[in-house]
Design a protein around this motif. Structure first.
Motif, mmCIF file in Angstrom:
data_model
loop_
_atom_site.group_PDB
_atom_site.id
_atom_site.type_symbol
_atom_site.label_atom_id
_atom_site.label_comp_id
_atom_site.label_asym_id
_atom_site.label_seq_id
_atom_site.Cartn_x
_atom_site.Cartn_y
_atom_site.Cartn_z
ATOM 1 N N GLU A 97 -11.291 -14.403 -20.226
ATOM 2 C CA GLU A 97 -11.632 -14.264 -21.646
ATOM 3 C C GLU A 97 -11.337 -12.874 -22.201
ATOM 4 O O GLU A 97 -11.672 -12.591 -23.352
ATOM 5 C CB GLU A 97 -13.118 -14.578 -21.840
ATOM 6 N N SER A 98 -10.722 -12.015 -21.413
ATOM 7 C CA SER A 98 -10.534 -10.620 -21.825
ATOM 8 C C SER A 98 -9.066 -10.265 -21.961
ATOM 9 O O SER A 98 -8.197 -10.886 -21.354
ATOM 10 C CB SER A 98 -11.164 -9.681 -20.787
ATOM 11 N N ASP A 99 -8.818 -9.226 -22.745
ATOM 12 C CA ASP A 99 -7.489 -8.639 -22.830
ATOM 13 C C ASP A 99 -7.347 -7.700 -21.639
ATOM 14 O O ASP A 99 -7.856 -6.568 -21.659
ATOM 15 C CB ASP A 99 -7.337 -7.882 -24.144
ATOM 16 N N THR A 100 -6.691 -8.171 -20.616
ATOM 17 C CA THR A 100 -6.621 -7.411 -19.368
ATOM 18 C C THR A 100 -5.645 -6.239 -19.437
ATOM 19 O O THR A 100 -5.466 -5.540 -18.440
ATOM 20 C CB THR A 100 -6.246 -8.331 -18.194
ATOM 21 N N THR A 101 -5.041 -6.016 -20.588
ATOM 22 C CA THR A 101 -4.153 -4.866 -20.753
ATOM 23 C C THR A 101 -4.839 -3.719 -21.489
ATOM 24 O O THR A 101 -4.251 -2.653 -21.651
ATOM 25 C CB THR A 101 -2.874 -5.265 -21.529
ATOM 26 N N SER A 102 -6.078 -3.924 -21.902
ATOM 27 C CA SER A 102 -6.773 -2.917 -22.720
ATOM 28 C C SER A 102 -7.428 -1.832 -21.864
ATOM 29 O O SER A 102 -7.713 -2.027 -20.684
ATOM 30 C CB SER A 102 -7.844 -3.587 -23.581
ATOM 31 N N ASP A 103 -7.674 -0.703 -22.505
ATOM 32 C CA ASP A 103 -8.408 0.377 -21.841
ATOM 33 C C ASP A 103 -9.829 -0.056 -21.505
ATOM 34 O O ASP A 103 -10.369 0.324 -20.466
ATOM 35 C CB ASP A 103 -8.450 1.626 -22.722
ATOM 36 N N ALA A 104 -10.416 -0.859 -22.389
ATOM 37 C CA ALA A 104 -11.779 -1.347 -22.144
ATOM 38 C C ALA A 104 -11.832 -2.180 -20.865
ATOM 39 O O ALA A 104 -12.787 -2.074 -20.085
ATOM 40 C CB ALA A 104 -12.277 -2.165 -23.337
ATOM 41 N N TRP A 105 -10.820 -2.998 -20.642
ATOM 42 C CA TRP A 105 -10.790 -3.819 -19.424
ATOM 43 C C TRP A 105 -10.621 -2.938 -18.185
ATOM 44 O O TRP A 105 -11.278 -3.138 -17.177
ATOM 45 C CB TRP A 105 -9.678 -4.870 -19.499
ATOM 46 N N ARG A 106 -9.746 -1.951 -18.272
ATOM 47 C CA ARG A 106 -9.568 -1.041 -17.129
ATOM 48 C C ARG A 106 -10.873 -0.321 -16.807
ATOM 49 O O ARG A 106 -11.239 -0.171 -15.644
ATOM 50 C CB ARG A 106 -8.441 -0.050 -17.405
ATOM 51 N N SER A 107 -11.593 0.097 -17.849
ATOM 52 C CA SER A 107 -12.889 0.746 -17.638
ATOM 53 C C SER A 107 -13.886 -0.212 -17.001
ATOM 54 O O SER A 107 -14.628 0.158 -16.092
ATOM 55 C CB SER A 107 -13.448 1.265 -18.960
ATOM 56 N N ARG A 108 -13.892 -1.441 -17.490
ATOM 57 C CA ARG A 108 -14.802 -2.458 -16.941
ATOM 58 C C ARG A 108 -14.514 -2.690 -15.459
ATOM 59 O O ARG A 108 -15.437 -2.803 -14.651
ATOM 60 C CB ARG A 108 -14.653 -3.761 -17.730
ATOM 61 N N CYS A 109 -13.238 -2.761 -15.105
ATOM 62 C CA CYS A 109 -12.860 -2.970 -13.702
ATOM 63 C C CYS A 109 -13.245 -1.769 -12.830
ATOM 64 O O CYS A 109 -13.692 -1.939 -11.698
ATOM 65 C CB CYS A 109 -11.367 -3.264 -13.585
ATOM 66 N N GLU A 110 -13.099 -0.567 -13.382
ATOM 67 C CA GLU A 110 -13.507 0.621 -12.635
ATOM 68 C C GLU A 110 -15.009 0.591 -12.375
ATOM 69 O O GLU A 110 -15.462 0.833 -11.254
ATOM 70 C CB GLU A 110 -13.132 1.898 -13.386
ATOM 71 N N VAL A 111 -15.779 0.269 -13.397
ATOM 72 C CA VAL A 111 -17.233 0.185 -13.254
ATOM 73 C C VAL A 111 -17.601 -0.882 -12.229
ATOM 74 O O VAL A 111 -18.467 -0.670 -11.377
ATOM 75 C CB VAL A 111 -17.909 -0.093 -14.614
ATOM 76 N N ALA A 112 -16.929 -2.027 -12.293
ATOM 77 C CA ALA A 112 -17.206 -3.104 -11.332
ATOM 78 C C ALA A 112 -16.909 -2.653 -9.911
ATOM 79 O O ALA A 112 -17.685 -2.924 -8.986
ATOM 80 C CB ALA A 112 -16.391 -4.346 -11.677
ATOM 81 N N LYS A 113 -15.800 -1.946 -9.740
ATOM 82 C CA LYS A 113 -15.449 -1.447 -8.401
ATOM 83 C C LYS A 113 -16.536 -0.504 -7.882
ATOM 84 O O LYS A 113 -16.969 -0.604 -6.745
ATOM 85 C CB LYS A 113 -14.097 -0.732 -8.451
ATOM 86 N N VAL A 114 -16.972 0.401 -8.747
ATOM 87 C CA VAL A 114 -18.020 1.354 -8.365
ATOM 88 C C VAL A 114 -19.318 0.610 -8.052
ATOM 89 O O VAL A 114 -20.010 0.930 -7.090
ATOM 90 C CB VAL A 114 -18.233 2.410 -9.472
#
Length: 88
Positions: free
Chosen positions: A24-41
């Motif tokens: 459901e997300s725009d996986t090319t956005s900065d917001a998505w990259r941030s979300r993935c970083e937070v999830a990894k952490v």
């Protein structure tokens, strides 16, 4: 439950949540990259999170580190509540 097993279950719950959000997300956005970083952490153990946050603080500043740490805690808490409601 052993701490390592709990961390593993939390990580699996977070991965599942991110996989659902991906559809459901725009996986090319900065917001998505941030979300993935937070999830990894959030999937890291306590010690690993501490080291990562320390490095972020040194490289990107304390505000960025605090934001990642706060969001990771929120994501972990959500995963724990999900696991608590999930039938065994």
């Amino acid at each position: 439950m052993l701490p390592d097993r709990l961390d593993q279950r939390i990580a699996e719950a977070i991965k599942h949540q991110i996989d659902n959000e991906r559809t459901e997300s725009d996986t090319t956005s900065d917001a998505w990259r941030s979300r993935c970083e937070v999830a990894k952490v959030a999937m890291f153990s306590d010690a690993q999170r501490s080291v990562f946050i320390h490095h972020v603080s040194e490289r990107r500043g304390s505000v960025a580190a605090h934001e990642i740490e706060s969001q990771a805690k929120t994501l972990r808490t959500s995963a724990i509540f999900f696991l608590a409601r999930k039938p065994s």
